[in-house]
Design a protein around this motif. Structure first.
Motif, PDB file in Angstrom:
ATOM      1  N   TYR A 109      -1.600  -2.459   9.881  1.00  0.00           N
ATOM      2  CA  TYR A 109      -2.912  -2.757   9.317  1.00  0.00           C
ATOM      3  C   TYR A 109      -2.705  -3.098   7.849  1.00  0.00           C
ATOM      4  CZ  TYR A 109      -7.725  -2.068   7.744  1.00  0.00           C
ATOM      5  OH  TYR A 109      -8.966  -2.243   7.187  1.00  0.00           O
ATOM      6  N   ALA A 110      -3.246  -4.204   7.412  1.00  0.00           N
ATOM      7  CA  ALA A 110      -3.064  -4.651   6.032  1.00  0.00           C
ATOM      8  C   ALA A 110      -3.786  -3.734   5.051  1.00  0.00           C
ATOM      9  CB  ALA A 110      -3.583  -6.076   5.872  1.00  0.00           C
ATOM     10  N   GLY A 111      -3.126  -3.469   3.950  1.00  0.00           N
ATOM     11  CA  GLY A 111      -3.727  -2.692   2.873  1.00  0.00           C
ATOM     12  C   GLY A 111      -3.510  -3.438   1.569  1.00  0.00           C
ATOM     13  N   ILE A 112      -4.344  -3.159   0.596  1.00  0.00           N
ATOM     14  CA  ILE A 112      -4.220  -3.812  -0.699  1.00  0.00           C
ATOM     15  C   ILE A 112      -2.828  -3.553  -1.264  1.00  0.00           C
ATOM     16  CG2 ILE A 112      -5.086  -3.851  -3.084  1.00  0.00           C
ATOM     17  CD1 ILE A 112      -7.875  -3.217  -1.893  1.00  0.00           C
ATOM     18  N   GLY A 113      -2.189  -4.623  -1.719  1.00  0.00           N
ATOM     19  CA  GLY A 113      -0.846  -4.528  -2.269  1.00  0.00           C
ATOM     20  C   GLY A 113       0.249  -4.848  -1.265  1.00  0.00           C
ATOM     21  N   MET A 114      -0.090  -4.849   0.026  1.00  0.00           N
ATOM     22  CA  MET A 114       0.901  -5.214   1.038  1.00  0.00           C
ATOM     23  C   MET A 114       1.140  -6.721   0.988  1.00  0.00           C
ATOM     24  SD  MET A 114      -0.149  -2.777   4.259  1.00  0.00           S
ATOM     25  CE  MET A 114       1.371  -2.940   5.184  1.00  0.00           C
ATOM     26  N   ILE A 115       2.141  -7.172   1.718  1.00  0.00           N
ATOM     27  CA  ILE A 115       2.509  -8.581   1.757  1.00  0.00           C
ATOM     28  C   ILE A 115       2.381  -9.083   3.190  1.00  0.00           C
ATOM     29  CG2 ILE A 115       4.376 -10.261   1.320  1.00  0.00           C
ATOM     30  CD1 ILE A 115       3.441  -8.764  -1.209  1.00  0.00           C
ATOM     31  N   TYR A 116       1.848 -10.295   3.329  1.00  0.00           N
ATOM     32  CA  TYR A 116       1.861 -10.937   4.638  1.00  0.00           C
ATOM     33  C   TYR A 116       3.144 -11.752   4.715  1.00  0.00           C
ATOM     34  CZ  TYR A 116       1.021 -14.109   8.462  1.00  0.00           C
ATOM     35  OH  TYR A 116       1.174 -14.833   9.613  1.00  0.00           O
ATOM     36  N   ASP A 117       4.039 -11.357   5.618  1.00  0.00           N
ATOM     37  CA  ASP A 117       5.310 -12.046   5.836  1.00  0.00           C
ATOM     38  C   ASP A 117       5.058 -13.150   6.856  1.00  0.00           C
ATOM     39  OD1 ASP A 117       7.791 -12.901   6.824  1.00  0.00           O
ATOM     40  OD2 ASP A 117       8.660 -10.903   6.806  1.00  0.00           O
ATOM     41  N   GLU A 118       4.940 -14.369   6.333  1.00  0.00           N
ATOM     42  CA  GLU A 118       4.615 -15.523   7.167  1.00  0.00           C
ATOM     43  C   GLU A 118       5.685 -15.801   8.229  1.00  0.00           C
ATOM     44  OE1 GLU A 118       2.612 -19.746   5.928  1.00  0.00           O
ATOM     45  OE2 GLU A 118       3.519 -18.536   4.345  1.00  0.00           O
ATOM     46  N   ASP A 119       6.943 -15.649   7.856  1.00  0.00           N
ATOM     47  CA  ASP A 119       8.035 -15.948   8.785  1.00  0.00           C
ATOM     48  C   ASP A 119       8.001 -15.049  10.016  1.00  0.00           C
ATOM     49  OD1 ASP A 119       8.984 -17.932   7.064  1.00  0.00           O
ATOM     50  OD2 ASP A 119      10.415 -16.564   6.099  1.00  0.00           O
ATOM     51  N   ASN A 120       7.649 -13.795   9.830  1.00  0.00           N
ATOM     52  CA  ASN A 120       7.634 -12.829  10.931  1.00  0.00           C
ATOM     53  C   ASN A 120       6.232 -12.498  11.429  1.00  0.00           C
ATOM     54  OD1 ASN A 120      10.563 -12.209  11.142  1.00  0.00           O
ATOM     55  ND2 ASN A 120      10.266 -11.647   9.005  1.00  0.00           N
ATOM     56  N   ASP A 121       5.207 -13.054  10.776  1.00  0.00           N
ATOM     57  CA  ASP A 121       3.806 -12.850  11.141  1.00  0.00           C
ATOM     58  C   ASP A 121       3.447 -11.363  11.184  1.00  0.00           C
ATOM     59  OD1 ASP A 121       1.211 -13.708  11.785  1.00  0.00           O
ATOM     60  OD2 ASP A 121       1.608 -13.641  13.949  1.00  0.00           O
ATOM     61  N   ILE A 122       3.853 -10.646  10.099  1.00  0.00           N
ATOM     62  CA  ILE A 122       3.558  -9.216   9.997  1.00  0.00           C
ATOM     63  C   ILE A 122       3.129  -8.869   8.571  1.00  0.00           C
ATOM     64  CG2 ILE A 122       5.071  -8.452  11.867  1.00  0.00           C
ATOM     65  CD1 ILE A 122       7.207  -7.762   9.780  1.00  0.00           C
ATOM     66  N   PHE A 123       2.400  -7.765   8.456  1.00  0.00           N
ATOM     67  CA  PHE A 123       2.064  -7.199   7.149  1.00  0.00           C
ATOM     68  C   PHE A 123       3.072  -6.094   6.849  1.00  0.00           C
ATOM     69  CE2 PHE A 123      -2.044  -8.964   8.432  1.00  0.00           C
ATOM     70  CZ  PHE A 123      -2.396  -9.643   7.281  1.00  0.00           C
ATOM     71  N   ILE A 124       3.632  -6.125   5.643  1.00  0.00           N
ATOM     72  CA  ILE A 124       4.621  -5.124   5.244  1.00  0.00           C
ATOM     73  C   ILE A 124       4.341  -4.653   3.826  1.00  0.00           C
ATOM     74  CG2 ILE A 124       6.520  -5.854   6.748  1.00  0.00           C
ATOM     75  CD1 ILE A 124       7.565  -7.575   4.410  1.00  0.00           C
ATOM     76  N   ASN A 125       4.874  -3.497   3.500  1.00  0.00           N
ATOM     77  CA  ASN A 125       4.807  -3.013   2.121  1.00  0.00           C
ATOM     78  C   ASN A 125       5.791  -3.795   1.267  1.00  0.00           C
ATOM     79  OD1 ASN A 125       2.871  -0.820   2.211  1.00  0.00           O
ATOM     80  ND2 ASN A 125       4.312   0.152   3.602  1.00  0.00           N
ATOM     81  N   LYS A 126       5.640  -3.678  -0.028  1.00  0.00           N
ATOM     82  CA  LYS A 126       6.570  -4.302  -0.961  1.00  0.00           C
ATOM     83  C   LYS A 126       7.961  -3.700  -0.740  1.00  0.00           C
ATOM     84  CE  LYS A 126       7.371  -4.747  -5.881  1.00  0.00           C
ATOM     85  NZ  LYS A 126       7.021  -4.258  -7.208  1.00  0.00           N
ATOM     86  N   LYS A 127       8.992  -4.529  -0.855  1.00  0.00           N
ATOM     87  CA  LYS A 127      10.359  -4.064  -0.658  1.00  0.00           C
ATOM     88  C   LYS A 127      10.672  -2.998  -1.709  1.00  0.00           C
ATOM     89  CE  LYS A 127      15.008  -5.900   0.016  1.00  0.00           C
ATOM     90  NZ  LYS A 127      15.818  -7.122   0.092  1.00  0.00           N
ATOM     91  N   PRO A 128      11.037  -1.770  -1.290  1.00  0.00           N
ATOM     92  CA  PRO A 128      11.217  -0.684  -2.253  1.00  0.00           C
ATOM     93  C   PRO A 128      12.514  -0.758  -3.062  1.00  0.00           C
ATOM     94  CG  PRO A 128      11.597   0.127  -0.039  1.00  0.00           C
ATOM     95  CD  PRO A 128      11.143  -1.302   0.082  1.00  0.00           C
ATOM     96  N   TYR A 129      13.578  -1.282  -2.473  1.00  0.00           N
ATOM     97  CA  TYR A 129      14.883  -1.361  -3.144  1.00  0.00           C
ATOM     98  C   TYR A 129      15.560  -2.659  -2.737  1.00  0.00           C
ATOM     99  CZ  TYR A 129      14.100   3.623  -3.829  1.00  0.00           C
ATOM    100  OH  TYR A 129      13.558   4.830  -4.177  1.00  0.00           O
TER     101      TYR A 129
END
Length: 140
Positions: free
Chosen positions: A74-94
């Protein structure tokens, strides 16, 4: 009700809006993502919207039927929509972490942190040490 993520620069989620079912249905009465996107564009004058599922996390659906999982999380503010994989993800931590697309999450190159014992859970946690590429147990 349907949920749509409003996307900003670099596909970053800047808001999530709820849209009534009637505003997402095509002429045949079937829910259609594009109809909902057009509705939101009309009322907000903003073109970038992606549907998201309130019931999806870690690419699993809360009903137990993972075939219903939609766009990873589920998308949340600050997450990223990864177009290549068609998924919502958090910002890369490291920098060293890799995307686990099956679970729609970032993972350390050595896997998840070790498990803590029940006693340790109240006194310790694991932190990622990017310089050494390992998990370190630290006191809370």
């Amino acid at each position: 009700m349907a949920h749509y993520a409003k996307l900003g620069a670099n596909n970053k989620v800047i808001a999530v809006h709820v849209v009534a079912d009637k505003d997402c249905q095509n002429a045949d009465g079937i829910e259609d993502e594009e109809v909902g996107r057009q509705f939101l564009e009309r009322i907000h004058s903003w073109p970038l919207w992606k549907k998201t599922s309130y019931n999806t996390a870690g690419n699993k659906h809360n009903s137990g039927d993972d075939s219903k999982a939609f766009r990873g999380n589920y998308a949340g503010i600050g997450m990223i929509y990864d177009e290549d994989n068609d998924i919502f993800i958090n910002k890369k931590p490291y920098a060293s972490w890799v995307l686990n697309t099956a679970e729609a999450r970032w993972q350390s190159p050595v896997g998840d942190a070790p498990e803590l014992t029940e006693e340790e859970m109240t006194t310790h946690k694991y932190d990622w040490d990017e310089a050494n590429g390992s998990w370190n147990k630290v006191a809370i």
